[in-house]
Design a protein around this motif. Sequence first.
Motif, mmCIF file in Angstrom:
data_model
loop_
_atom_site.group_PDB
_atom_site.id
_atom_site.type_symbol
_atom_site.label_atom_id
_atom_site.label_comp_id
_atom_site.label_asym_id
_atom_site.label_seq_id
_atom_site.Cartn_x
_atom_site.Cartn_y
_atom_site.Cartn_z
ATOM 1 N N VAL A 99 -6.263 -1.593 21.413
ATOM 2 C CA VAL A 99 -6.427 -0.637 22.499
ATOM 3 C C VAL A 99 -5.585 -1.135 23.666
ATOM 4 N N GLU A 100 -4.720 -0.290 24.165
ATOM 5 C CA GLU A 100 -3.835 -0.657 25.275
ATOM 6 C C GLU A 100 -4.207 0.144 26.521
ATOM 7 N N PRO A 101 -5.055 -0.407 27.388
ATOM 8 C CA PRO A 101 -5.413 0.325 28.615
ATOM 9 C C PRO A 101 -4.209 0.421 29.544
ATOM 10 N N LEU A 102 -4.014 1.583 30.117
ATOM 11 C CA LEU A 102 -2.957 1.784 31.097
ATOM 12 C C LEU A 102 -3.527 1.836 32.508
ATOM 13 N N SER A 103 -4.766 2.233 32.634
ATOM 14 C CA SER A 103 -5.453 2.311 33.914
ATOM 15 C C SER A 103 -6.934 2.464 33.620
ATOM 16 N N LEU A 104 -7.740 2.726 34.636
ATOM 17 C CA LEU A 104 -9.179 2.884 34.421
ATOM 18 C C LEU A 104 -9.497 4.053 33.498
ATOM 19 N N ASP A 105 -8.642 5.062 33.473
ATOM 20 C CA ASP A 105 -8.986 6.298 32.766
ATOM 21 C C ASP A 105 -8.004 6.671 31.659
ATOM 22 N N GLU A 106 -7.172 5.728 31.245
ATOM 23 C CA GLU A 106 -6.099 6.091 30.308
ATOM 24 C C GLU A 106 -5.813 4.930 29.380
ATOM 25 N N PHE A 108 -3.959 3.854 25.161
ATOM 26 C CA PHE A 108 -3.475 4.130 23.806
ATOM 27 C C PHE A 108 -4.375 3.418 22.807
ATOM 28 N N VAL A 109 -4.524 4.005 21.610
ATOM 29 C CA VAL A 109 -5.302 3.396 20.537
ATOM 30 C C VAL A 109 -4.520 3.519 19.236
ATOM 31 N N ASP A 110 -4.412 2.409 18.498
ATOM 32 C CA ASP A 110 -3.787 2.412 17.174
ATOM 33 C C ASP A 110 -4.888 2.647 16.140
ATOM 34 N N LEU A 111 -4.972 3.873 15.637
ATOM 35 C CA LEU A 111 -6.048 4.226 14.716
ATOM 36 C C LEU A 111 -5.870 3.583 13.347
ATOM 37 N N GLU A 112 -4.630 3.327 12.955
ATOM 38 C CA GLU A 112 -4.397 2.670 11.666
ATOM 39 C C GLU A 112 -4.946 1.249 11.685
ATOM 40 N N ALA A 113 -4.737 0.549 12.786
ATOM 41 C CA ALA A 113 -5.195 -0.841 12.874
ATOM 42 C C ALA A 113 -6.712 -0.924 12.759
ATOM 43 N N GLY A 114 -7.405 0.138 13.168
ATOM 44 C CA GLY A 114 -8.855 0.142 13.055
ATOM 45 C C GLY A 114 -9.352 0.669 11.730
ATOM 46 N N GLY A 115 -8.439 1.167 10.911
ATOM 47 C CA GLY A 115 -8.831 1.692 9.613
ATOM 48 C C GLY A 115 -9.590 3.001 9.667
ATOM 49 N N VAL A 116 -9.510 3.715 10.810
ATOM 50 C CA VAL A 116 -10.262 4.968 10.914
ATOM 51 C C VAL A 116 -9.418 6.191 10.596
ATOM 52 N N ALA A 117 -8.095 6.046 10.549
ATOM 53 C CA ALA A 117 -7.248 7.197 10.268
ATOM 54 C C ALA A 117 -5.909 6.761 9.710
ATOM 55 N N PHE A 118 -5.528 7.394 8.606
ATOM 56 C CA PHE A 118 -4.213 7.129 8.005
ATOM 57 C C PHE A 118 -3.424 8.418 7.800
ATOM 58 N N ASP A 119 -4.002 9.554 8.142
ATOM 59 C CA ASP A 119 -3.299 10.829 8.053
ATOM 60 C C ASP A 119 -3.748 11.736 9.192
ATOM 61 N N ASP A 235 10.525 6.842 19.263
ATOM 62 C CA ASP A 235 9.839 5.837 20.076
ATOM 63 C C ASP A 235 9.131 4.875 19.128
ATOM 64 N N ASP A 236 9.587 3.634 19.074
ATOM 65 C CA ASP A 236 9.028 2.647 18.145
ATOM 66 C C ASP A 236 8.123 1.627 18.826
ATOM 67 N N ARG A 237 7.756 1.846 20.060
ATOM 68 C CA ARG A 237 6.928 0.867 20.769
ATOM 69 C C ARG A 237 5.549 0.749 20.122
ATOM 70 N N PRO A 238 5.083 -0.474 19.881
ATOM 71 C CA PRO A 238 3.750 -0.657 19.300
ATOM 72 C C PRO A 238 2.661 -0.569 20.365
ATOM 73 N N VAL A 239 1.453 -0.327 19.926
ATOM 74 C CA VAL A 239 0.299 -0.416 20.818
ATOM 75 C C VAL A 239 -0.017 -1.894 21.005
ATOM 76 N N VAL A 240 -0.062 -2.336 22.267
ATOM 77 C CA VAL A 240 -0.272 -3.744 22.589
ATOM 78 C C VAL A 240 -1.666 -3.905 23.191
ATOM 79 N N ALA A 241 -2.468 -4.742 22.568
ATOM 80 C CA ALA A 241 -3.870 -4.850 22.985
ATOM 81 C C ALA A 241 -4.021 -5.484 24.356
ATOM 82 N N GLU A 242 -3.247 -6.508 24.656
ATOM 83 C CA GLU A 242 -3.395 -7.217 25.923
ATOM 84 C C GLU A 242 -2.108 -7.145 26.721
ATOM 85 N N ARG A 243 -2.261 -6.886 27.992
ATOM 86 C CA ARG A 243 -1.109 -6.898 28.901
ATOM 87 C C ARG A 243 -1.311 -8.028 29.902
ATOM 88 N N ASP A 244 -0.394 -8.939 29.961
ATOM 89 C CA ASP A 244 -0.507 -10.048 30.899
ATOM 90 C C ASP A 244 -0.227 -9.569 32.322
#
Length: 518
Positions: A99-106, A108-119, A235-244
């Motif tokens: 999960v890549e938080p961008l702000s308090l209300d926004e 991105f989520v990688d659904l494949e990494a969680g195994g909840v969606a592949f299509d 756009d090939d950018r991955p979802v990044v869980a932690e932002r320093d």
Amino acid sequence: MRAAPTILHLDMDAFYASVEQASKPSLRGKAVIVGGLGPRGVVATASYEARRFGVHSAMPMAQARRLCPNGACLIPRFSLYREVSDTVMALLRELSPLVEPLSLDEAFVDLEAGGVAFDGQAARATGLRLRADIAAATGLSGSVGLAGSKMLAKVASEEAKPAGLLLIEVGTEREHLAPMSVRTLPGVGPATGEHLRRAGITTVGELAAAGEDELVRMVGRSHGVGLHRMALGLDDRPVVAERDAKSVSVEDTFDVDLHDRVRIRNEVQRLADRCVERLRGSGHSGRTIVLKVRRYDFSTLTRSETLRGPTDNAAVVREAAARLLESVDTTGGVRLLGVGVSGLADYTQEDLFAFADALAARGEGAEAGAGSASDAGAAAGADAAGGDAGREVADAEGGQGRDQSAGREAGEGPGEGAGPGLVAGPVRGGGAVPGGGEGGLGRRWSAGGDVRHAVYGPGWVQGSGVGRVTVRFEQPGSEPGRVRTFLVDDPELEPSDPMPLVGDRVAGVAGRTAPERA
């Protein structure tokens, strides 16, 4: 690009204003404007009811009041917003570890990494379930975009607003983007958009048709290549869980320009202390001290100094900030001051404390570092931070006599009428501030701030003036409450913390089991 639309982008709808409407029953369905209430205040967020009048984020609050005279203008309550945000982000992390938080209300989520969606079908079902869970847990709505890339997922969520879900099937990206304005693409602001318009390019389809070579010729290689790829939906950018974190900073904008050099120096010292407090709270130390000064003519100067090693020592930061101030001409007046620390690390050199003590005793400087820079500032509203993130979002709570909204030009001061029965009184960031009141009449109360009365219980400030404060007694989940008026110094009325938005429902959702894997 992915083979399936398994990147999800969530964007909560009019987040700050929606939280205020959910926690204040009398405001549901009404125009709500959240931001700085002073003469230099700006809008952080406006409800959809207020947006129909043309109110939008980063707009000067005075202009928003003219456009929407019956709107309820309220101070931000960031502690409550963060609490609700934590609930939403916890739901996202149940879907995936990425999960890549961008702000308090926004986020991105990688659904494949969680195994909840592949299509696409599973992704859509997951998005619908997420929206339902958020509504159950918070009473708020969020818009969901699903696509094979982060850029397209964000575009989709924007199209889905408010309270919708849109999935862009993989392979249809270019067709979907073609009729959209070039301003839809990330990084295409007013200047680039106007430059492209003069060249006859107004849509993404025309941008793609122009070709990479032509775009490179027009806007340079780096920007041109990137624009062409985005126009093609690549756009090939991955979802990044932690932002320093890259820096920690605090800023204050002043209702009246400061001219007194001693006052300016004291404000810088106070900001340095607040910055160190936040630095320590984040578990970091830093090497570079930065001073920001916005002058009376909106020109903005920054000065920086790099130390021998990372520090979280208040004395070191104060000394460095004071030295940096000596190189700035403040003769004409100062509108804004800020102190920041960058070059962050998660440790502090062991001998730096001894260095700090010696530094304070001798008054000597650390090694000069990054130098200085200056740039001409634009108008106050143009520098405001839109949406729900930015340094001033965190600064708003500790106002110290400032109303720091999410906009960078928030200020304090007597407000105009703020809607039916709403008169925005003198503002202090974060609720009521004892002492100093209106013309010596007592405490100051901020419109929207939380209070509790010894007899009537919890409520919120609807307005204040002429030595009186008006309070509406209601709470999340109740019916619209009754309004009562008190003297500003009423001993039975006191500031309070915000009440939890939904209590039991939050606990119920947080305690449920993770969703089934598709």
